[in-house]
Write a protein that holds these residues in place. Structure first.
Motif, PDB file in Angstrom:
ATOM      1  N   TYR A   1       0.834  -1.201   0.000  1.00  0.00           N
ATOM      2  CA  TYR A   1       0.000   0.000   0.000  1.00  0.00           C
ATOM      3  C   TYR A   1       0.870   1.254   0.000  1.00  0.00           C
ATOM      4  O   TYR A   1       1.647   1.483   0.923  1.00  0.00           O
ATOM      5  CB  TYR A   1      -0.937   0.032   1.203  1.00  0.00           C
ATOM      6  N   VAL A   2       0.730   2.045  -1.072  1.00  0.00           N
ATOM      7  CA  VAL A   2       1.477   3.305  -1.183  1.00  0.00           C
ATOM      8  C   VAL A   2       0.545   4.458  -1.525  1.00  0.00           C
ATOM      9  O   VAL A   2       1.001   5.585  -1.744  1.00  0.00           O
ATOM     10  CB  VAL A   2       2.593   3.202  -2.255  1.00  0.00           C
ATOM     11  N   GLY A   3      -0.764   4.199  -1.600  1.00  0.00           N
ATOM     12  CA  GLY A   3      -1.732   5.223  -1.969  1.00  0.00           C
ATOM     13  C   GLY A   3      -1.988   5.212  -3.471  1.00  0.00           C
ATOM     14  O   GLY A   3      -1.110   4.860  -4.256  1.00  0.00           O
ATOM     15  N   PRO A   4      -3.206   5.589  -3.888  1.00  0.00           N
ATOM     16  CA  PRO A   4      -3.571   5.520  -5.313  1.00  0.00           C
ATOM     17  C   PRO A   4      -2.655   6.325  -6.233  1.00  0.00           C
ATOM     18  O   PRO A   4      -2.337   5.876  -7.338  1.00  0.00           O
ATOM     19  CB  PRO A   4      -4.997   6.070  -5.327  1.00  0.00           C
ATOM     20  N   GLU A   5      -2.236   7.503  -5.797  1.00  0.00           N
ATOM     21  CA  GLU A   5      -1.419   8.349  -6.675  1.00  0.00           C
ATOM     22  C   GLU A   5      -0.103   7.665  -7.019  1.00  0.00           C
ATOM     23  O   GLU A   5       0.285   7.572  -8.198  1.00  0.00           O
ATOM     24  CB  GLU A   5      -1.155   9.703  -6.008  1.00  0.00           C
ATOM     25  N   ARG A   6       0.602   7.164  -6.012  1.00  0.00           N
ATOM     26  CA  ARG A   6       1.863   6.467  -6.274  1.00  0.00           C
ATOM     27  C   ARG A   6       1.632   5.154  -7.011  1.00  0.00           C
ATOM     28  O   ARG A   6       2.385   4.788  -7.909  1.00  0.00           O
ATOM     29  CB  ARG A   6       2.601   6.196  -4.959  1.00  0.00           C
ATOM     30  N   ALA A   7       0.591   4.432  -6.607  1.00  0.00           N
ATOM     31  CA  ALA A   7       0.327   3.127  -7.225  1.00  0.00           C
ATOM     32  C   ALA A   7       0.070   3.250  -8.723  1.00  0.00           C
ATOM     33  O   ALA A   7       0.524   2.413  -9.512  1.00  0.00           O
ATOM     34  CB  ALA A   7      -0.856   2.449  -6.538  1.00  0.00           C
ATOM     35  N   MET A   8      -0.642   4.299  -9.129  1.00  0.00           N
ATOM     36  CA  MET A   8      -0.934   4.484 -10.546  1.00  0.00           C
ATOM     37  C   MET A   8       0.279   5.005 -11.308  1.00  0.00           C
ATOM     38  O   MET A   8       0.368   4.832 -12.533  1.00  0.00           O
ATOM     39  CB  MET A   8      -2.106   5.452 -10.718  1.00  0.00           C
ATOM     40  N   ALA A   9       1.211   5.618 -10.591  1.00  0.00           N
ATOM     41  CA  ALA A   9       2.414   6.149 -11.236  1.00  0.00           C
ATOM     42  C   ALA A   9       3.543   5.129 -11.273  1.00  0.00           C
ATOM     43  O   ALA A   9       4.304   5.056 -12.244  1.00  0.00           O
ATOM     44  CB  ALA A   9       2.876   7.416 -10.513  1.00  0.00           C
ATOM     45  N   GLU A  10       3.662   4.320 -10.207  1.00  0.00           N
ATOM     46  CA  GLU A  10       4.777   3.370 -10.089  1.00  0.00           C
ATOM     47  C   GLU A  10       4.364   2.009 -10.637  1.00  0.00           C
ATOM     48  O   GLU A  10       4.193   1.035  -9.907  1.00  0.00           O
ATOM     49  CB  GLU A  10       5.221   3.267  -8.619  1.00  0.00           C
ATOM     50  N   VAL A  11       4.205   1.951 -11.933  1.00  0.00           N
ATOM     51  CA  VAL A  11       3.718   0.722 -12.575  1.00  0.00           C
ATOM     52  C   VAL A  11       4.848  -0.124 -13.158  1.00  0.00           C
ATOM     53  O   VAL A  11       4.636  -1.284 -13.508  1.00  0.00           O
ATOM     54  CB  VAL A  11       2.693   1.043 -13.682  1.00  0.00           C
TER      55      VAL A  11
END
Length: 473
Positions: free
Chosen positions: A187-197
């Motif tokens: 879990y890193v938050g939606p913003e990071r998760a969508m960026a760190e693909v």
């Protein structure tokens, strides 16, 4: 650390008989919630993992996760640090451009997503069959990954496929070829998760620490026959023994006369005729694979007609064997005898493999026959093939249910390897107490699942002094 305090908590969904529980307990975690819909599997879980605990430390036991995750009500699952789930794979509706949580609605994965949405545990660990990562399920895979990212979990788009036979005994490996897909998210938050693909898979499908998979010995997970209650019900019948004896006679004749074992393609004794007797028109009308087998069997007969004819004369009962027992698939390389292989009596024939590692335990398949023991694998031994300790118990449950539960289960060592590797890789984004607990735990979660001979062999191989395996009877 205060008495009774656990460094992290976890929930165990679609829990089966506790493969995830075994390895997360190994790291010092405390289970706060478990869900399993099958009543017999749930009872096995409770017997081994819940009843031994003090009442104050026992997890909540749920029978249907859909009830605990309603569409329009609160999630009943308590807060936790790790969510583990061996969830069933269901097809998602292909609703146009939608690929995320909306499309997951109505499936059991959606129930997992609801819990993640409400509780945001630090780590999610999912396990599924290998086919989830195949081309037929590409859509389902995309929905799962997209949903996890929308919920704030950094995950790899590349599946982590792993099997317990890739691990040496010291790391919790067992002699079972069981490829499974693992999905691990932090879990890193939606913003990071969508960026760190651009995230590599947690593990690769390959042996670990230089372990040679050919060094496995199926004997390492077996019990001494003298300790098995009702041993006779696992022993081969008179008919089964005769089928194997007759085929083994052919193995020995081939070795004696030709210095070779049987070929690897399926042998169909009913198709042993001279190749000139095959009808080209009839062959053309058959599926290509079947025509190829018929041609190969005819050529095998032409090449070894003297041996085969003498063998048939010496074993006249062979003609009365059931059709499926007049077929043999030899996959045992240079193994000296059929009685030294691991066998499966399949509808398509008798299959023989070298006694190194066993095929995946599957709930609906035939139980492995250990040729050297002239009997089938017991449920207790099957559980150890999944990495459970020798103290694991099915109680007085019927064997059919026990085999099914083991076949549906999670391999403890493989799950531990991918989870520990993920925690190590994501340590900077995880709670320190969780990281410390996991990385300080001993490297094998499987305890005494393997006999001491397995560890002795591994030690001797690492020192360059291989030792012979001493078999027990």
């Amino acid at each position: 650390m205060p008495k009774g305090f656990a460094p992290f908590t976890y929930v165990d969904l679609f829990a089966g008989i506790g493969g995830f529980h075994a390895m997360l307990d190994h790291a010092g975690g405390r289970c706060v919630y478990v869900s399993e819909i099958d009543p017999e599997a749930r009872q096995t879980y409770i017997r081994n993992w819940v009843d031994p605990l003090p009442e104050t430390h026992q997890p909540i036991v749920n029978t249907d996760i859909t009830i605990a995750t309603p569409d329009d009500g609160p999630v009943e699952v308590p807060a936790h640090d790790v969510l583990a789930a061996g969830f069933p794979c269901q097809p998602f509706s292909k609703s146009g451009y939608q690929r995320g949580m909306d499309e997951a609605r109505g499936t059991l994965f959606w129930n997992i997503a609801r819990i993640l949405e409400e509780r945001t545990p630090a780590v999610v660990l999912l396990e599924n069959v290998r086919n989830l990562a195949g081309p037929r399920h590409r859509h389902e895979w995309d929905v799962i990954i997209q949903t996890l990212r929308e919920l704030g979990y950094r995950v790899s788009s590349t599946p982590s496929v792993f099997s317990p036979h890739f691990l040496p005994p010291s790391l919790g490996g067992t002699p079972q070829v069981r490829d499974r897909v693992f999905i691990l998210g932090t879990y890193v938050g939606p913003e990071r998760a969508m960026a760190e693909v651009d995230v590599p898979p947690t593990v690769v499908r390959a042996p670990v620490d230089g372990w040679s998979v050919q060094d496995w010995d199926a004997d390492w997970i077996l019990d001494n026959d003298s300790t098995i209650p009702n041993l006779s019900k696992y022993q081969l019948t008179g008919d089964e023994t005769e089928w194997i004896n007759v085929w083994d006679d052919l193995v020995q004749r081939m070795w004696s006369a030709r210095g070779t074992r049987l070929p690897g393609f399926p042998l169909w004794a009913d198709a042993w005729i001279p190749e000139r007797g095959l009808d080209p028109i009839e062959l053309d009308a058959l599926p290509r694979w079947k025509a190829d087998f018929l041609i190969k069997n005819a050529r095998f007969y032409d090449e070894h007609r003297d041996i085969i004819d003498d063998w048939k004369k010496a074993n006249r009962s062979f003609a009365k064997f059931p059709e499926s027992r007049r077929k043999l698939e030899w996959q045992a390389q240079d193994t000296g005898s059929l009685w030294e292989t691991v066998m499966h009596l399949r509808p398509s024939g008798i299959r023989a493999k070298a006694p190194t590692y066993l095929p995946a335990l599957v709930a609906i398949t035939q139980t492995s026959i250990i040729g050297s023991r002239r009997r089938r694998l017991t449920p207790h031994e099957a559980a150890r093939l999944q990495g459970f300790s020798r103290s694991f118990s099915f109680g007085d449950q019927r064997d059919q249910a026990s085999y099914k539960q083991v076949g549906n289960g999670v391999a403890v060592g493989a799950a531990w390897h991918v989870f520990r590797t993920h925690v190590e890789q994501s340590a900077a984004d995880l709670p320190g107490r969780l990281v410390k607990a996991v990385l300080s735990a001993t490297l094998s979660p499987s305890g005494d699942a393997l006999s001491p001979a397995a560890h002795l062999h591994e030690s001797s191989m690492s020192q360059g002094h291989p030792v012979a395996t001493q078999r027990v009877g």
